[in-house]
Design a protein around this motif. Structure first.
Motif, PDB file in Angstrom:
ATOM      1  N   PHE A  36       0.411   6.209 -10.358  1.00  0.00           N
ATOM      2  CA  PHE A  36      -0.729   5.442  -9.852  1.00  0.00           C
ATOM      3  C   PHE A  36      -1.683   6.330  -9.070  1.00  0.00           C
ATOM      4  N   VAL A  37      -1.151   7.271  -8.281  1.00  0.00           N
ATOM      5  CA  VAL A  37      -2.018   8.174  -7.510  1.00  0.00           C
ATOM      6  C   VAL A  37      -2.873   9.012  -8.462  1.00  0.00           C
ATOM      7  N   LEU A  38      -2.273   9.499  -9.560  1.00  0.00           N
ATOM      8  CA  LEU A  38      -3.035  10.252 -10.554  1.00  0.00           C
ATOM      9  C   LEU A  38      -4.121   9.384 -11.183  1.00  0.00           C
ATOM     10  N   LEU A  39      -3.761   8.116 -11.482  1.00  0.00           N
ATOM     11  CA  LEU A  39      -4.741   7.193 -12.049  1.00  0.00           C
ATOM     12  C   LEU A  39      -5.827   6.868 -11.030  1.00  0.00           C
ATOM     13  N   SER A  73      -3.846  -3.125  -6.211  1.00  0.00           N
ATOM     14  CA  SER A  73      -4.069  -1.933  -7.039  1.00  0.00           C
ATOM     15  C   SER A  73      -5.533  -1.819  -7.463  1.00  0.00           C
ATOM     16  N   SER A  74      -6.128  -2.935  -7.888  1.00  0.00           N
ATOM     17  CA  SER A  74      -7.529  -2.888  -8.317  1.00  0.00           C
ATOM     18  C   SER A  74      -8.452  -2.634  -7.131  1.00  0.00           C
ATOM     19  N   GLY A  75      -8.086  -3.124  -5.953  1.00  0.00           N
ATOM     20  CA  GLY A  75      -8.881  -2.853  -4.758  1.00  0.00           C
ATOM     21  C   GLY A  75      -8.900  -1.369  -4.425  1.00  0.00           C
ATOM     22  N   LEU A  76      -7.742  -0.715  -4.536  1.00  0.00           N
ATOM     23  CA  LEU A  76      -7.687   0.725  -4.285  1.00  0.00           C
ATOM     24  C   LEU A  76      -8.477   1.500  -5.336  1.00  0.00           C
ATOM     25  N   LEU A  77      -8.417   1.060  -6.587  1.00  0.00           N
ATOM     26  CA  LEU A  77      -9.196   1.714  -7.641  1.00  0.00           C
ATOM     27  C   LEU A  77     -10.690   1.621  -7.334  1.00  0.00           C
ATOM     28  N   ASN A  78     -11.135   0.452  -6.906  1.00  0.00           N
ATOM     29  CA  ASN A  78     -12.559   0.284  -6.584  1.00  0.00           C
ATOM     30  C   ASN A  78     -12.954   1.119  -5.373  1.00  0.00           C
ATOM     31  N   ILE A 125       0.840  -1.204   0.000  1.00  0.00           N
ATOM     32  CA  ILE A 125       0.000   0.000   0.000  1.00  0.00           C
ATOM     33  C   ILE A 125       0.877   1.257   0.000  1.00  0.00           C
ATOM     34  N   ILE A 126       1.929   1.241   0.837  1.00  0.00           N
ATOM     35  CA  ILE A 126       2.847   2.394   0.906  1.00  0.00           C
ATOM     36  C   ILE A 126       3.513   2.618  -0.440  1.00  0.00           C
ATOM     37  N   ASN A 127       3.969   1.527  -1.070  1.00  0.00           N
ATOM     38  CA  ASN A 127       4.628   1.637  -2.373  1.00  0.00           C
ATOM     39  C   ASN A 127       3.689   2.233  -3.419  1.00  0.00           C
ATOM     40  N   LEU A 128       2.427   1.814  -3.387  1.00  0.00           N
ATOM     41  CA  LEU A 128       1.465   2.309  -4.368  1.00  0.00           C
ATOM     42  C   LEU A 128       1.201   3.802  -4.187  1.00  0.00           C
ATOM     43  N   PHE A 129       1.090   4.248  -2.946  1.00  0.00           N
ATOM     44  CA  PHE A 129       0.828   5.669  -2.714  1.00  0.00           C
ATOM     45  C   PHE A 129       2.064   6.537  -2.939  1.00  0.00           C
ATOM     46  N   ARG A 130       3.238   5.906  -3.012  1.00  0.00           N
ATOM     47  CA  ARG A 130       4.450   6.643  -3.385  1.00  0.00           C
ATOM     48  C   ARG A 130       4.616   6.713  -4.901  1.00  0.00           C
ATOM     49  N   ASN A 131       3.819   5.938  -5.609  1.00  0.00           N
ATOM     50  CA  ASN A 131       3.886   5.881  -7.066  1.00  0.00           C
ATOM     51  C   ASN A 131       2.981   6.990  -7.630  1.00  0.00           C
ATOM     52  N   PHE A 148      -4.095  -0.580 -16.904  1.00  0.00           N
ATOM     53  CA  PHE A 148      -3.099   0.484 -16.823  1.00  0.00           C
ATOM     54  C   PHE A 148      -2.466   0.505 -15.430  1.00  0.00           C
ATOM     55  N   ALA A 149      -3.291   0.297 -14.398  1.00  0.00           N
ATOM     56  CA  ALA A 149      -2.782   0.275 -13.024  1.00  0.00           C
ATOM     57  C   ALA A 149      -1.799  -0.875 -12.823  1.00  0.00           C
ATOM     58  N   VAL A 150      -2.130  -2.053 -13.349  1.00  0.00           N
ATOM     59  CA  VAL A 150      -1.228  -3.199 -13.209  1.00  0.00           C
ATOM     60  C   VAL A 150       0.107  -2.909 -13.888  1.00  0.00           C
ATOM     61  N   GLU A 151       0.057  -2.283 -15.060  1.00  0.00           N
ATOM     62  CA  GLU A 151       1.276  -1.988 -15.807  1.00  0.00           C
ATOM     63  C   GLU A 151       2.200  -1.041 -15.042  1.00  0.00           C
ATOM     64  N   ILE A 152       1.653   0.038 -14.507  1.00  0.00           N
ATOM     65  CA  ILE A 152       2.509   1.060 -13.896  1.00  0.00           C
ATOM     66  C   ILE A 152       2.875   0.741 -12.448  1.00  0.00           C
ATOM     67  N   THR A 153       2.275  -0.314 -11.865  1.00  0.00           N
ATOM     68  CA  THR A 153       2.588  -0.654 -10.477  1.00  0.00           C
ATOM     69  C   THR A 153       3.324  -1.993 -10.341  1.00  0.00           C
ATOM     70  N   TYR A 154       3.545  -2.722 -11.438  1.00  0.00           N
ATOM     71  CA  TYR A 154       4.271  -3.996 -11.367  1.00  0.00           C
ATOM     72  C   TYR A 154       5.599  -3.779 -10.632  1.00  0.00           C
ATOM     73  N   PRO A 155       5.982  -4.680  -9.716  1.00  0.00           N
ATOM     74  CA  PRO A 155       5.433  -6.005  -9.412  1.00  0.00           C
ATOM     75  C   PRO A 155       4.470  -6.043  -8.217  1.00  0.00           C
ATOM     76  N   GLU A 156       3.851  -4.936  -7.876  1.00  0.00           N
ATOM     77  CA  GLU A 156       2.866  -4.968  -6.789  1.00  0.00           C
ATOM     78  C   GLU A 156       1.669  -5.827  -7.191  1.00  0.00           C
ATOM     79  N   SER A 157       0.965  -6.353  -6.199  1.00  0.00           N
ATOM     80  CA  SER A 157      -0.156  -7.256  -6.449  1.00  0.00           C
ATOM     81  C   SER A 157      -1.281  -6.575  -7.229  1.00  0.00           C
ATOM     82  N   GLU A 158      -1.791  -7.284  -8.230  1.00  0.00           N
ATOM     83  CA  GLU A 158      -2.912  -6.764  -9.022  1.00  0.00           C
ATOM     84  C   GLU A 158      -4.146  -6.559  -8.148  1.00  0.00           C
ATOM     85  N   GLY A 159      -4.335  -7.452  -7.186  1.00  0.00           N
ATOM     86  CA  GLY A 159      -5.490  -7.335  -6.311  1.00  0.00           C
ATOM     87  C   GLY A 159      -5.457  -6.074  -5.464  1.00  0.00           C
TER      88      GLY A 159
END
Length: 361
Positions: free
Chosen positions: A144-147, A272-277, A135-141, A259-270
């Motif tokens: 991804f935050v813009l997306l 990133s998609s959970g945060l999007l939802n 989660i921390i890694n995703l919010f530093r990206n 798009f989220a999976v692409e720009i956040t790899y290798p973070e879990s797809e679940g």
């Protein structure tokens, strides 16, 4: 819910619905996860789009079946309770069958990884994974935050339009509740087509940012046309503009996931998609409340203009996203790690093939 059919059991109905809502969180995040784990680079976006289509198909059935199963019978409460029980028990039976099928038929992952990117992820020990750190890694990206914000705006706007569609239609076309439901169905069905086309296009071109931005702009234009033609007095126009709006706004859903999976790899797809939802639900609630207030106090025109302004903001945010396609780069050999894995096309020789991928991470 099946046990909450008596008039005095509304708190039980509310609690049961809350349980269903929690369950939905786990279902909505599945498309990108299943697509990545089971499908190769040339079909992963299409697979995600098909999974999203399944969700939209359920929504379409939701527009059709409840009015048929539970017609408005205010003078006969017992008949209404009987009809609601048929709907609840029918849903429970279908859900239970799907539960057992999932447990018996489905496997967690294929025997051999379908792509280089999945091969790398499967070599990582499960104990090294930290949900908190992810989660921390995703919010530093920043991309991804813009997306995250732009996805929430687009999907939240779609939720708001879908929720208030009946109110908007009846305001300008009195007594057309049935056609309002049909327009909602048109919105969803057109979106199913848009979802598949967008998934196929992504697999063919890998132009994630460009496609996302174009669909965003077309959704903005579609909502503008819908807004300015809603009160013309011709329902056929509303059917057409609603279909166009649904085509692009729902077509955006798999684009955002992939798009989220692409720009956040290798973070879990679940994750990133959970945060999007989660973002979509937050924006959906806020937009529905504000648009509903504007529609009631002023007109549907004011409420839709409010959404148009926000979608324009989403266009700007999408344009600022840096298109760093990490998963695609790994699958193409541009970014790599030395990883042993068995390619899908030669499963008969599991020890003879090594994926040579050099890393620039």
């Amino acid at each position: 819910k099946c046990g909450s059919l008596a008039p005095g059991r509304y708190p039980l109905t509310l609690a049961a619905q809350a349980v269903c809502a929690v369950a939905q969180v786990f279902i909505l995040g599945l498309p990108s996860r299943i697509a990545s784990v089971w499908f190769g680079p040339t079909e992963v976006s299409t697979a995600c789009a098909v999974a999203v289509l399944g969700n939209q198909l359920g929504t379409a059935i939701g527009f059709l079946l409840p009015p048929v199963l539970v017609p408005n019978t205010p003078d006969d409460i017992d008949l209404m309770a009987h009809n609601i029980s048929i709907m609840f028990y029918g849903t429970a039976i279908v859900s239970t069958l799907l539960f057992f099928l999932t447990g018996v038929v489905f496997e967690e992952k294929p025997k051999y990884p379908p792509s280089h990117s999945q091969a790398i992820l499967q070599t990582m020990p499960p104990e090294d994974y930290s949900y908190k750190q992810s989660i921390i890694n995703l919010f530093r990206n920043i991309p991804f935050v813009l997306l995250l914000i732009s996805y929430g705006i687009m999907t939240g706007a779609f939720y708001s339009v879908s929720t208030l569609l009946n109110q908007m239609i009846v305001t300008h076309y009195e007594g057309e509740e049935v056609n309002a439901g049909r327009i909602g169905l048109t919105l969803v069905v057109a979106g199913m087509v848009g979802s598949i086309i967008c998934g196929l296009w992504l697999d063919y071109t890998k132009t994630y940012k460009q496609t996302t931005l174009i669909v965003y702009i077309l959704s903005f234009m579609g909502l503008l046309v819908f807004t300015f033609t809603l009160d013309l007095g011709y329902l056929i126009v509303v059917f057409v503009t609603g279909g166009v709006l649904g085509f692009f706004m729902t077509g955006y859903l798999p684009l955002g996931f992939e798009f989220a999976v692409e720009i956040t790899y290798p973070e879990s797809e679940g994750t990133s998609s959970g945060l999007l939802n989660a973002s979509a639900q937050i924006f959906g609630i806020l937009f529905t409340l504000v648009q509903g207030k504007l529609t009631t106090d002023y007109s549907p025109f004011a409420g839709n203009l409010f959404l148009c302004a926000w979608i324009f903001v989403g266009i700007i945010l999408t344009a600022l996203i840096k298109s760093d396609l990490r998963r695609h780069n790994v699958n193409s050999g541009i970014m790599n790690l030395d990883v042993k894995a068995v390619p899908v096309d030669s499963p008969v020789e599991p020890e003879s093939t090594t994926l040579k991928i050099q890393s620039a991470l």
